[in-house]
Write an enzyme that holds these catalytic residues in place. Sequence first.
Site: not given
Length: 462
Positions: A102, A132, A205-207, A262-263
């Site tokens: 993001h 993300d 801003g820490n993202s 995994l199925g």
Amino acid sequence: MIRTLSLALAASATLIAPVSAQDQAVPETQAQVQLSFAPVVRQAAPAVVNVYSRRVIAQRTPFAGDPFFERFFGPQVREREVNSLGSGVIVDASGVIVTNNHVVQGAQDLRVVLSDRREFEAELLLADERTDLAVLKISTDEALPVLPYDDAGDSEVGDLVLAIGNPFGVGQTVTSGIVSALARTDVGISDYAFFIQTDAAVNPGNSGGALVDMDGQLIGVNTAIFSRSGGSNGIGFAIPSEMVRTVVEAALVDGEIIRPWLGARLQPVTQDLASSLGLDRPRGAIVADLWDGGAADRAGLEQGDVVIAVDGVEVNDEIGARFRFATRMIGDRAQLTVLRDGRERVLTVEAEPAPGAVEGARMEISGENPFRGAELVQLSPAFNEENGIDPFQDGVLVSGVSRRSAAAYFGFRPGDRILSVNDERVETLIDLNRILRELEGEKTWPVEIERQGERFSRTLSL
């Protein structure tokens, strides 16, 4: 940049001698209380960077397209520049940086500023909305400081951690806290929710910044906070380093993420299920369904098995098992610990892609039939996984409808699943194409569809 849950989007070497779990202790003297985090910060902080993104968006006024206003007042569509700020972590000395998707989504220009204030133009190697995470690359002739991954993966609730990033654009900032919880799966931020929760202050801003343990290792990438005001309330979430490493390796090796599947359809073990299965408490995830011939089926997993661990790490729901399996690269083997008939078994499952095409085989319908003007797509586990559809759902889905077409007239909508036409079951695009050719020119068309989990049957008249 802010996303709320109410979400405010958060931000965001040489190793210190590791401290074993046996050596951890509560401070007992004044000298111990006054111990500093400075040695950890000195080694970790140089590997945390600022990420600036710029994009240009078009803004339409209410009079856009009106000839009168555009003649006298000029174009009513104006461009506006949007700048955003986040953080990132250098994970390879050649200039490979990981941040949040993001932070860079839609960016036309990306710029990275190192802790020593040097600036570089950045290239986007990979952006993955489902986790993300995004991977950037800057060009430099010298080796950059690196924040090593926490390979042990042995963080515990109560461990001290540091969050390093650039909150509100004030400059690199370090905050401290503890691991508040592990394996948070009910956050709703990404498709692979399995977050580390911390009370270390993280803010917009820490993202993309680093969550660091006391060994100076990266245990997670800060991605979000729970907040009603937009500021830190002491509930922050970080993507674990296991997933971060997987995405970075995919970017460097293949340039894309091919997710293992995994199925098996799993569901949590409730108290009632635990009692009926003879378990001492609710734990693990029970196998409700298997994809015929899939990885789990070939490994010997059976309906009714209870998956209690993946690669030795305990899991308690489908999300946890899915996350652990998703951190494996294609071709790797994962060890599933299952309970069957009251006994533990270990099964080896190969990590392989979901069957089918991620883009999905598509067909635009023409001719004299009620589907004319519709675009249809073939469902498959690969397509479904990528688009948030039940991976075990098969058949043919309406993906688009042209305006003023027969399909629009008869009320077909994107998302409708075609179950049968003229009482013949439709499982593939080939089935539907054959049925449409055979019924070409017919006036009545019995059709059955599924919409938002409900089935509808109608006879359509041309």
